[in-house]
Write a protein that holds these residues in place. Structure first.
Motif, short mmCIF file in Angstrom:
data_model
loop_
_atom_site.label_atom_id
_atom_site.label_comp_id
_atom_site.label_asym_id
_atom_site.label_seq_id
_atom_site.Cartn_x
_atom_site.Cartn_y
_atom_site.Cartn_z
N GLY A 21 -12.53 19.34 -22.48
CA GLY A 21 -14.02 19.16 -22.11
C GLY A 21 -14.33 20.44 -21.02
O GLY A 21 -13.44 21.17 -20.66
N LEU A 22 -15.37 20.68 -20.89
CA LEU A 22 -15.90 21.98 -20.03
C LEU A 22 -15.27 21.74 -18.43
O LEU A 22 -14.87 20.54 -18.10
CB LEU A 22 -17.25 21.72 -19.70
N ASP A 23 -14.85 22.91 -17.77
CA ASP A 23 -14.63 22.58 -16.29
C ASP A 23 -15.73 21.76 -15.49
O ASP A 23 -17.04 21.96 -15.72
CB ASP A 23 -14.72 24.16 -15.84
N GLY A 24 -15.40 21.01 -14.77
CA GLY A 24 -16.40 20.08 -14.11
C GLY A 24 -16.79 18.90 -15.00
O GLY A 24 -17.85 18.35 -14.53
N SER A 25 -15.97 18.55 -16.02
CA SER A 25 -16.44 17.45 -16.80
C SER A 25 -16.00 16.33 -16.35
O SER A 25 -16.26 15.14 -16.76
CB SER A 25 -16.15 17.66 -18.39
N GLY A 26 -14.61 16.22 -15.68
CA GLY A 26 -14.12 15.31 -15.17
C GLY A 26 -12.81 14.68 -15.60
O GLY A 26 -12.34 13.71 -15.28
N LYS A 27 -12.56 15.65 -16.57
CA LYS A 27 -11.25 15.38 -17.34
C LYS A 27 -9.85 15.20 -16.52
O LYS A 27 -9.32 14.23 -16.71
CB LYS A 27 -11.11 16.00 -18.56
N SER A 28 -9.62 16.05 -15.38
CA SER A 28 -8.53 16.02 -14.67
C SER A 28 -8.41 14.63 -13.94
O SER A 28 -7.23 14.08 -13.58
CB SER A 28 -8.32 17.31 -13.77
N THR A 29 -9.50 14.33 -13.34
CA THR A 29 -9.65 13.12 -12.62
C THR A 29 -9.34 11.87 -13.42
O THR A 29 -8.37 11.13 -13.16
CB THR A 29 -11.09 12.85 -11.99
N GLN A 30 -9.83 11.85 -14.64
CA GLN A 30 -9.57 10.65 -15.48
C GLN A 30 -8.04 11.01 -16.12
O GLN A 30 -7.50 9.84 -16.10
CB GLN A 30 -10.53 10.59 -16.70
N LYS A 148 -22.88 21.64 -11.82
CA LYS A 148 -23.31 20.98 -10.34
C LYS A 148 -22.06 20.41 -9.74
O LYS A 148 -21.96 20.45 -8.60
CB LYS A 148 -24.42 19.91 -10.78
N ARG A 149 -21.24 19.72 -10.62
CA ARG A 149 -19.84 19.12 -9.96
C ARG A 149 -18.91 20.40 -9.59
O ARG A 149 -18.41 20.11 -8.80
CB ARG A 149 -19.31 18.43 -11.21
N LYS A 150 -19.19 21.27 -10.43
CA LYS A 150 -18.18 22.52 -10.06
C LYS A 150 -18.75 22.97 -8.56
O LYS A 150 -17.80 23.28 -7.81
CB LYS A 150 -18.24 23.59 -11.13
N ALA A 152 -20.41 21.55 -6.45
CA ALA A 152 -20.17 20.45 -5.39
C ALA A 152 -18.72 20.42 -4.66
O ALA A 152 -18.40 20.13 -3.63
CB ALA A 152 -20.54 19.14 -5.79
N SER A 153 -17.74 20.71 -5.85
CA SER A 153 -16.29 20.61 -5.56
C SER A 153 -15.86 22.02 -4.62
O SER A 153 -14.70 22.12 -4.42
CB SER A 153 -15.39 20.12 -6.72
N ARG A 154 -16.80 22.83 -4.66
CA ARG A 154 -16.55 24.18 -3.95
C ARG A 154 -15.54 24.85 -4.83
O ARG A 154 -14.75 25.75 -3.89
CB ARG A 154 -16.16 23.70 -2.51
N THR A 202 -21.08 11.63 -18.19
CA THR A 202 -21.96 11.74 -17.20
C THR A 202 -22.00 10.59 -16.31
O THR A 202 -22.68 10.43 -15.32
CB THR A 202 -23.63 11.73 -17.55
N ARG A 203 -21.22 9.47 -16.86
CA ARG A 203 -21.11 8.09 -16.17
C ARG A 203 -20.11 8.25 -14.97
O ARG A 203 -19.44 9.08 -14.70
CB ARG A 203 -20.58 7.07 -17.12
N ASP A 204 -20.09 7.10 -14.22
CA ASP A 204 -19.50 7.05 -13.15
C ASP A 204 -17.92 7.12 -13.48
O ASP A 204 -17.53 6.60 -14.54
CB ASP A 204 -19.66 6.06 -12.28
#
Ligand code: ADP
Length: 233
Positions: A21-30, A148-150, A152-154, A202-204
């Motif tokens: 996924g794109l940078d900031g899509s949340g894949k590393s977190t998951q 936006k996530r990118k 926000a994550s600074r 886009t979900r939590d």
């Protein structure tokens, strides 16, 4: 026009789970959460990320710094980098029966190279050593959300992440948005041709993680469990 070759099945005893996924899509977190959960279930898990290997790191860094890379040499150096990661990091645990969790795989190169104008059939041929994963989770988000996530994550937007080498815009953020839009178009295309499991990212965090766990359960039915978690860094 020649067709893009689909990747061959791996046939090894392990399982290969890929997060794209794109940078900031949340894949590393998951990917990290799923890896920990699988480990808690008793599976033997190996986690690996997309970062430059010892073999190519200095040449890629030097090429980027001095602006020496063309789309073709950019592609070939990253293919060498991935081949090294594949053979030394991914293949051994896959052969040994581990669940291998990959934060980015060859598809990252496919979309980046296509966005830089390389011919997709040519790129696929170079990566023909890379087998098809058991799952490719594609974290689909609008570019605006990933940006936006990118922010926000600074995390600083890097020159090549923004595709600044392509001359899309002199403004880093504008270039980033344009380049990421190209990447998203290519990911969306591959989602169909390579049968990605598309996740509405886009979900939590919790609901996405629930969906992933449900999805991998059947894949790991009758799969042996062990007790160790290895990490490649
Ligand atoms: P990626 O690996 O795709 O670049 P990360 O997992 O590093 O993305 O997440 C990027 C940023 O977005 C981090 O600050 C993270 O905490 C945040 N984030 C991750 N998943 C979500 C989500 N589902 N909703 C909101 N923010 C998220």
């Amino acid at each position: 026009m020649r067709a893009e070759r689909s990747l061959p099945n791996h046939g090894y005893p392990g399982r290969l789970l890929v997060f794209e996924g794109l940078d900031g899509s949340g894949k590393s977190t998951q990917a990290a959460l799923l890896g920990k959960w699988l480990q808690a279930q008793g599976y033997r898990v190996f986690f690996t990320e997309w970062n430059s290997s010892e073999l190519t790191a200095s040449v890629i860094r030097r090429g980027k710094k001095k602006g020496l890379l063309t789309p073709t040499t950019f592609s070939l150096l990253h293919a060498t980098d991935f081949a090294d990661r594949f053979e030394r990091r991914i293949l051994p645990p896959l052969r040994a029966g581990y669940v291998v969790v990959c934060d980015r795989y060859a598809f990252t190169a496919f979309v980046r190279d296509a966005a830089r104008g390389c011919e997709p059939v040519w790129v696929r041929t170079i990566y023909s050593f890379a087998p098809r994963p058991d799952r490719v989770f594609y974290f689909q988000v609008p570019v605006a959300v990933s940006l936006k996530r990118k922010i926000a994550s600074r995390l600083k937007i890097k020159y090549y992440e923004a595709g600044m080498d392509l001359g899309l815009s002199d403004d880093l953020q504008e270039s980033y948005e344009r380049f990421q839009t190209r990447l998203k178009q290519e990911y969306d295309r591959l989602a169909k041709s390579d049968e990605f499991t598309v996740i509405d990212a886009t979900r939590d965090v919790e609901s996405i993680q629930r969906e992933l766990r449900e999805d991998v359960r059947p894949l790991l039915k009758d799969f042996p469990t062990g007790e160790r978690l290895l990490h490649d860094s």
